[in-house]
Write an enzyme that holds these catalytic residues in place. Structure first.
Site, PDB file in Angstrom:
ATOM      1  N   HIS A  36      14.998   7.218   1.590  1.00 24.25           N
ATOM      2  CA  HIS A  36      14.396   6.922   2.887  1.00 24.25           C
ATOM      3  C   HIS A  36      14.858   5.572   3.439  1.00 24.25           C
ATOM      4  O   HIS A  36      14.187   4.973   4.277  1.00 24.25           O
ATOM      5  CB  HIS A  36      12.862   6.983   2.794  1.00 24.25           C
ATOM      6  CG  HIS A  36      12.355   8.388   2.589  1.00 24.25           C
ATOM      7  ND1 HIS A  36      11.065   8.675   2.203  1.00 24.25           N
ATOM      8  CD2 HIS A  36      12.963   9.582   2.716  1.00 24.25           C
ATOM      9  CE1 HIS A  36      10.922   9.996   2.105  1.00 24.25           C
ATOM     10  NE2 HIS A  36      12.060  10.567   2.405  1.00 24.25           N
ATOM     11  N   ARG A  42      -1.384   9.165 -10.450  1.00 26.84           N
ATOM     12  CA  ARG A  42      -2.842   9.194 -10.510  1.00 26.84           C
ATOM     13  C   ARG A  42      -3.400  10.577 -10.254  1.00 26.84           C
ATOM     14  O   ARG A  42      -4.444  10.952 -10.771  1.00 26.84           O
ATOM     15  CB  ARG A  42      -3.412   8.246  -9.458  1.00 26.84           C
ATOM     16  CG  ARG A  42      -4.176   7.142 -10.102  1.00 26.84           C
ATOM     17  CD  ARG A  42      -4.780   6.206  -9.082  1.00 26.84           C
ATOM     18  NE  ARG A  42      -4.662   4.862  -9.589  1.00 26.84           N
ATOM     19  CZ  ARG A  42      -4.303   3.816  -8.872  1.00 26.84           C
ATOM     20  NH1 ARG A  42      -4.024   3.947  -7.602  1.00 26.84           N
ATOM     21  NH2 ARG A  42      -4.227   2.642  -9.428  1.00 26.84           N
ATOM     22  N   THR A  92       4.381   9.461  -6.706  1.00 32.40           N
ATOM     23  CA  THR A  92       4.596  10.152  -5.427  1.00 32.40           C
ATOM     24  C   THR A  92       3.700  11.371  -5.311  1.00 32.40           C
ATOM     25  O   THR A  92       3.398  12.025  -6.298  1.00 32.40           O
ATOM     26  CB  THR A  92       6.073  10.568  -5.236  1.00 32.40           C
ATOM     27  OG1 THR A  92       6.195  11.362  -4.044  1.00 32.40           O
ATOM     28  CG2 THR A  92       6.602  11.364  -6.409  1.00 32.40           C
ATOM     29  N   SER A  93       3.293  11.663  -4.060  1.00 33.85           N
ATOM     30  CA  SER A  93       2.472  12.844  -3.821  1.00 33.85           C
ATOM     31  C   SER A  93       3.352  14.081  -3.623  1.00 33.85           C
ATOM     32  O   SER A  93       2.834  15.182  -3.493  1.00 33.85           O
ATOM     33  CB  SER A  93       1.598  12.622  -2.583  1.00 33.85           C
ATOM     34  OG  SER A  93       2.418  12.427  -1.443  1.00 33.85           O
ATOM     35  N   ASN A  99      11.089   4.896  -1.759  1.00 31.64           N
ATOM     36  CA  ASN A  99      10.613   3.579  -1.354  1.00 31.64           C
ATOM     37  C   ASN A  99      11.708   2.790  -0.658  1.00 31.64           C
ATOM     38  O   ASN A  99      12.888   2.918  -0.975  1.00 31.64           O
ATOM     39  CB  ASN A  99      10.090   2.811  -2.566  1.00 31.64           C
ATOM     40  CG  ASN A  99       8.930   3.528  -3.219  1.00 31.64           C
ATOM     41  OD1 ASN A  99       8.356   4.436  -2.624  1.00 31.64           O
ATOM     42  ND2 ASN A  99       8.595   3.144  -4.432  1.00 31.64           N
ATOM     43  N   PRO A 142       0.825  -1.207   0.000  1.00 28.85           N
ATOM     44  CA  PRO A 142       0.000   0.000   0.000  1.00 28.85           C
ATOM     45  C   PRO A 142       0.859   1.258   0.000  1.00 28.85           C
ATOM     46  O   PRO A 142       1.977   1.244   0.521  1.00 28.85           O
ATOM     47  CB  PRO A 142      -0.797  -0.104   1.303  1.00 28.85           C
ATOM     48  CG  PRO A 142      -0.102  -1.110   2.149  1.00 28.85           C
ATOM     49  CD  PRO A 142       0.684  -1.996   1.238  1.00 28.85           C
ATOM     50  N   ASP A 143       0.340   2.358  -0.582  1.00 30.00           N
ATOM     51  CA  ASP A 143       1.072   3.619  -0.461  1.00 30.00           C
ATOM     52  C   ASP A 143       0.684   4.272   0.870  1.00 30.00           C
ATOM     53  O   ASP A 143       0.071   3.627   1.734  1.00 30.00           O
ATOM     54  CB  ASP A 143       0.851   4.527  -1.686  1.00 30.00           C
ATOM     55  CG  ASP A 143      -0.584   5.009  -1.823  1.00 30.00           C
ATOM     56  OD1 ASP A 143      -1.389   4.812  -0.882  1.00 30.00           O
ATOM     57  OD2 ASP A 143      -0.917   5.597  -2.879  1.00 30.00           O
ATOM     58  N   PHE A 144       1.034   5.537   1.056  1.00 33.50           N
ATOM     59  CA  PHE A 144       0.769   6.192   2.338  1.00 33.50           C
ATOM     60  C   PHE A 144      -0.521   6.991   2.336  1.00 33.50           C
ATOM     61  O   PHE A 144      -1.308   6.928   3.259  1.00 33.50           O
ATOM     62  CB  PHE A 144       1.952   7.107   2.712  1.00 33.50           C
ATOM     63  CG  PHE A 144       3.209   6.341   2.930  1.00 33.50           C
ATOM     64  CD1 PHE A 144       3.521   5.842   4.183  1.00 33.50           C
ATOM     65  CD2 PHE A 144       4.067   6.070   1.873  1.00 33.50           C
ATOM     66  CE1 PHE A 144       4.666   5.088   4.390  1.00 33.50           C
ATOM     67  CE2 PHE A 144       5.222   5.322   2.070  1.00 33.50           C
ATOM     68  CZ  PHE A 144       5.520   4.836   3.315  1.00 33.50           C
ATOM     69  N   ARG A 145      -0.726   7.767   1.253  1.00 36.34           N
ATOM     70  CA  ARG A 145      -1.757   8.803   1.312  1.00 36.34           C
ATOM     71  C   ARG A 145      -2.963   8.579   0.426  1.00 36.34           C
ATOM     72  O   ARG A 145      -3.831   9.448   0.361  1.00 36.34           O
ATOM     73  CB  ARG A 145      -1.126  10.164   1.020  1.00 36.34           C
ATOM     74  CG  ARG A 145      -0.132  10.551   2.090  1.00 36.34           C
ATOM     75  CD  ARG A 145       0.586  11.861   1.831  1.00 36.34           C
ATOM     76  NE  ARG A 145       1.554  12.121   2.907  1.00 36.34           N
ATOM     77  CZ  ARG A 145       2.761  11.538   2.982  1.00 36.34           C
ATOM     78  NH1 ARG A 145       3.164  10.699   2.044  1.00 36.34           N
ATOM     79  NH2 ARG A 145       3.562  11.808   4.000  1.00 36.34           N
ATOM     80  N   ASP A 178      11.349  -0.655  -0.248  1.00 31.83           N
ATOM     81  CA  ASP A 178      11.083  -2.061  -0.529  1.00 31.83           C
ATOM     82  C   ASP A 178      12.182  -2.752  -1.328  1.00 31.83           C
ATOM     83  O   ASP A 178      12.146  -3.968  -1.519  1.00 31.83           O
ATOM     84  CB  ASP A 178       9.732  -2.211  -1.250  1.00 31.83           C
ATOM     85  CG  ASP A 178       9.609  -1.301  -2.472  1.00 31.83           C
ATOM     86  OD1 ASP A 178      10.602  -1.117  -3.194  1.00 31.83           O
ATOM     87  OD2 ASP A 178       8.492  -0.778  -2.697  1.00 31.83           O
ATOM     88  N   CYS A 222      24.684  -2.473  22.259  1.00 28.86           N
ATOM     89  CA  CYS A 222      24.384  -1.701  23.478  1.00 28.86           C
ATOM     90  C   CYS A 222      23.462  -2.490  24.423  1.00 28.86           C
ATOM     91  O   CYS A 222      23.301  -2.128  25.577  1.00 28.86           O
ATOM     92  CB  CYS A 222      23.776  -0.338  23.123  1.00 28.86           C
ATOM     93  SG  CYS A 222      22.096  -0.405  22.474  1.00 28.86           S
TER      94      CYS A 222
END
Ligand code: OAD
Length: 281
Positions: free
Chosen positions: A134, A239, A214-215, A115, A38-41, A117, A175
């Site tokens: 990211h 889209r 991407t948005s 992405n 799924p995407d984020f937004r 992935d 640690c």
């Protein structure tokens, strides 16, 4: 005419000699939705629309480093569900393979992807032409600011897949205190060094900029398209409209399913067989 109103215009522009090694690609979650991630937004289907399912207090809390240190469960639950949904098996989409084709045709500057992935890599985009801005799921590290020791990513994913991580999350072996997390960039964490290494040179060298899936809402990546020279055509394959693409004279906003757009582009460029071959691998 110089205007970009259709994929035909992009296809005419793409293989021109001036584009050799100078096509800058910027990608986001929309190129991986066809792989089952799924995407984020996106309304309804995006991760942020479904944050409650993971027991998160807010959409952003899912990927916030301070929040994760105190409450890792929502993020681990999200990972668990995602691994279950995809069965842990991911295949690059035509959009990823299209980036690989740009590389094979000698056109690609780095592809900057938001992405995590690893599908660009899996599609065969070489390391030196890939900037995972990211981070990536394929590495893991300690979440403590002063430690950040690396951890075996396969082992972490395995723990998340079976679900044990929700009860007793793996801890850092150096640690012995910090939680371990995939090496993806949470809000509040710095971007990988690689992001800044060649960005200035890349945006200066670009002769064409392709933005897909991407948005364009997360800094600093959202600023990349505005950093290319003003006479450089920018093409959005998405889209929905994104960022300020469309504001410059040579911008092309080509709305629709990015997978259809790249298939059609490949056809128009005469690369259909190449793309087909990569898809059948
Ligand atoms: P978004 O979810 O914000 O945007 C994805 C875009 O892709 C949307 O505009 C969708 O309309 C579009 N889209 C989805 N499927 C598509 C398809 N098949 N064809 C065409 N368009 C499609 O994802 P990103 O822009 O990648 O960061 O999000 C940026 C960053 O926000 C992520 O890297 C993540 C997130 O917070 C961090 O976690 C640090």
């Amino acid at each position: 005419s110089e205007r970009i109103d259709a994929l035909e215009d992009v296809a005419r522009l793409l293989p021109q000699p001036g584009n050799r090694g100078r096509v800058l690609v910027l990608a986001g979650a929309g190129i991986s939705t066809a792989a089952g991630i799924p995407d984020f937004r996106s309304p309804g289907t995006g991760l942020y629309a479904n944050f409650r399912r993971y027991g998160a207090a807010s959409p952003m809390a899912l990927f916030d480093i301070e929040h994760f240190r105190r409450h890792p469960a929502p993020f681990f639950q999200l990972m668990h569900d995602m691994l279950a949904e995809t069965g842990g098996v991911l295949r690059p989409t035509p959009a990823h393979l299209f980036v690989r084709l740009l590389y094979e045709k000698g056109l690609l500057l780095p592809c900057y992807t938001q992405n995590v992935d690893g599908l660009e890599r899996m599609a065969g985009v070489p390391d030196k032409l890939l900037v995972e801005a990211h981070g990536t799921f394929h590495r893991a590290h300690c979440a403590e600011r002063h430690c950040r020791a690396s951890y075996d990513a396969a082992r972490l994913l395995q723990a998340l897949q079976v679900g044990g991580a929700m009860q007793s999350p793996p801890r850092c072996e150096r640690c012995r205190r910090g939680l371990v997390k995939p090496a993806i960039v949470f809000f509040g964490e710095p971007l990988p060094h690689r992001f800044r290494e060649t960005l200035r040179a890349d945006v200066r060298a670009a002769s064409l900029c392709i933005v897909m899936g991407t948005s364009l809402t997360v800094a600093p990546v959202m600023y990349i398209p505005d950093m290319v020279r003003r006479d450089v055509p920018r093409v959005l394959l998405n889209r929905t409209p994104a960022g300020r693409i469309g504001a410059r004279r040579r911008d092309g906003v080509l709305l629709g399913d990015v997978q259809h757009s790249v298939q059609r582009l490949a056809e128009l460029c005469g690369w259909e067989a190449d793309l087909g071959k990569l898809q059948r691998r």
